[in-house]
Design a protein around this motif. Sequence first.
Motif, PDB file in Angstrom:
ATOM      1  N   UNK B  13       0.813  -1.225   0.000  1.00  0.00           N
ATOM      2  CA  UNK B  13       0.000   0.000   0.000  1.00  0.00           C
ATOM      3  C   UNK B  13       0.846   1.275   0.000  1.00  0.00           C
ATOM      4  N   UNK B  14       2.099   1.183   0.450  1.00  0.00           N
ATOM      5  CA  UNK B  14       2.955   2.381   0.457  1.00  0.00           C
ATOM      6  C   UNK B  14       4.066   2.277  -0.589  1.00  0.00           C
ATOM      7  N   UNK B  40      -6.992   8.511   8.224  1.00  0.00           N
ATOM      8  CA  UNK B  40      -6.678   7.169   7.717  1.00  0.00           C
ATOM      9  C   UNK B  40      -5.171   7.124   7.588  1.00  0.00           C
ATOM     10  N   UNK B  41      -4.534   6.155   8.249  1.00  0.00           N
ATOM     11  CA  UNK B  41      -3.076   6.029   8.136  1.00  0.00           C
ATOM     12  C   UNK B  41      -2.764   4.777   7.339  1.00  0.00           C
ATOM     13  N   UNK B  42      -1.980   4.922   6.298  1.00  0.00           N
ATOM     14  CA  UNK B  42      -1.550   3.765   5.533  1.00  0.00           C
ATOM     15  C   UNK B  42      -0.086   3.536   5.862  1.00  0.00           C
ATOM     16  N   UNK B  43       0.221   2.342   6.345  1.00  0.00           N
ATOM     17  CA  UNK B  43       1.564   2.093   6.889  1.00  0.00           C
ATOM     18  C   UNK B  43       2.197   0.836   6.314  1.00  0.00           C
TER      19      UNK B  43
END
Lengths: 403, 403
Positions: B13-14, B40-43
Amino acid sequence: MKTASIIAIGNELVEGILVDTNSKYISKKLLEYGYKTKIIKTLPDDLDLLVKEIKDSLETTNLVVTTGGLGPTEDDLTREAVSKALEKKLIFDENLSKKIIEKAKKFHSYVPKIVERQAMVIEGATVLENPVGTAPGMFLKTSKSTILILPGPPVEMIPIFEEALNLIEKENKIYQRRIKTINIPEAVLVEKYKDIIYKYKEVNVATMASHTSGVELRFTGEKALVDEIVNMLSEKLKDYIYAFDDKTIEEIVFEKLLSKNKTVSFAESCTGGLVSANFVNLSGVSKVFKGSIVAYSNEVKQRVLNVNSKTLEKFGAVSKECVEEMAKGVSKLLDTDYSVAVSGIAGPTGGTKEKPVGTVWICAYSRENDIFMTEGFYFKGNRQTIRNRSTLHAFDMLRRILK
Amino acid sequence: MKTASIIAIGNELVEGILVDTNSKYISKKLLEYGYKTKIIKTLPDDLDLLVKEIKDSLETTNLVVTTGGLGPTEDDLTREAVSKALEKKLIFDENLSKKIIEKAKKFHSYVPKIVERQAMVIEGATVLENPVGTAPGMFLKTSKSTILILPGPPVEMIPIFEEALNLIEKENKIYQRRIKTINIPEAVLVEKYKDIIYKYKEVNVATMASHTSGVELRFTGEKALVDEIVNMLSEKLKDYIYAFDDKTIEEIVFEKLLSKNKTVSFAESCTGGLVSANFVNLSGVSKVFKGSIVAYSNEVKQRVLNVNSKTLEKFGAVSKECVEEMAKGVSKLLDTDYSVAVSGIAGPTGGTKEKPVGTVWICAYSRENDIFMTEGFYFKGNRQTIRNRSTLHAFDMLRRILK
């Protein structure tokens, strides 16, 4: 490697209205330029929250990229938020304003005054022209970090971002290879080949399963080590690998047809045009693709594709016999060397005990040899998943018959 | 209103491999249940970072929802990260392990040992069964917050999340209305009707423009005030509004056809099946949709759709004359009451001075009255944008001819 934060801004992104696709595009490119994305933050149009999170990202990562919130309306707060986070002034740029109004006139006969908000520039920033819309981007280096401000609509974001990449110092590219497989479950693949996959501690390994692209293995690290693993797996997994790196299954099929100078057509029932639409995503596909028949009703299957009414009566539309007649029918009607037919039950209704929702038959046909390759599948998932999986396997079967 | 954080986990996703679509789904549902998503945190799959961000979210929001990182492989770290953030143990659940292995056997003949990792449960958590895959979800209340742990694949995430919503105390629903318009630019709409749109300070207003759904206005606040604004705009904007709230343009068209008991077919060139595929996204569409002809080559336009060769010579495939013959041709061939034909230049190549990339002709045809509604468009953007906009306007013209 340097680190990056991406901040996607807009109420629509945290209220379930819109999916953020920009961050995927940006993070992929940044990786090529030596920036690893540490976090993507998706935030509402909330000034205090924006200021806090932009500040935090400027302190913890080398590059901050924001998207969205540059429109002309009152809920577009990015300019203000960045100027507050940086403690820099927002200055009205008279010349820029004229340019923006001139551009807006090309789009609409009536240009409202609020468009002028887009001519507010953060002190010290480089203005990045927007070749599509009116909102310009901005680029600014600070003592600690660098910030790149981009509009939200992908069609405007992409050209500005591409330009800005020239401004970002090009770092050493990192080395990454990807192996794309189909017809083998993720857990089985990983367990069976774990000695190779996890051979080097220094190589970062990621695996992922997707219903639009199968199971993918991703190796990041030193070139020699990554290449060694990829070479070994290429041999071991040769029955399952359909592509490497960025290549999609549509591209693989397109290239094979092109090199053989052959044409293809599709006959689609449950996928309803999805196979064709995905193929047409590729530019230049007209060299090999003539067209398709979306035969959603049995009437069209019979009248246009020449499927025998007795076949439909005896075996039903979701059957080996029906997809074979559909494939042959479309190849004949559109005069193509190859064809693929798909018929299935995508649900949520229409399933029976013998043919539950998820039952899909696919046939790939080669006219030259009058060969049918036909398989029955049972896909789990909802309507969209079943249609996506059917589409993936339609391309896979075409790939296999083209071998 | 209570607040929520969504944490989407996974290197893919990153790194620009995959778009996170889960968060859109989750944030939308949470809003209905009275939770406003603050971030929303994408990690990436990075244990320290995950622990830090999960901790931070537990401290700043009332509900934390994580997706992804529950797979059986070594890069799946969510279980461990949450247990560390909460300072709670991970306990192996013997019974759960048996269930998971049993389930895995249904999918694959060979079940690898690593599947057992999915039976590690955070101390005190409620296990949420996964009806599709092997990774169970988890639900846990802490003194400060509540955490819901979900798998990444949407097909597994959705049913577990829906179940978990019962566990989350149902808050007062907030009131939101959405107005969807087409054929009017965002800035013009907002400037012209700003007195109505921004009438009440207490009503939160958001506007957004999209090439797949036009310009949307969103009002959130007290029911009486929101309804007043929506009623006024419904009258003023009646020429531009095609739908309200969750309704899509495909649904509007479907309902109109259904109520009139009429059928439709499509003839697609540059959209290449996208109009049909979007329509077939709707379950039950077989009641009104018989099928389509994807006539990508001129040969198919002529032979299958009966477009006159002289039309193609004189006006070209991207012309008023050609789409009218395509529309009539498909309506006749597939025996439908209505039809829509699309032909255009999606680019990046194929444009000329007279017909640049983005030129698209669309014709909606009514067989009963032998009426053609034909319009030429010039869409900005890349290949995908042009095809998406063409698809939106194909449905819009069908909607208008059905009036």
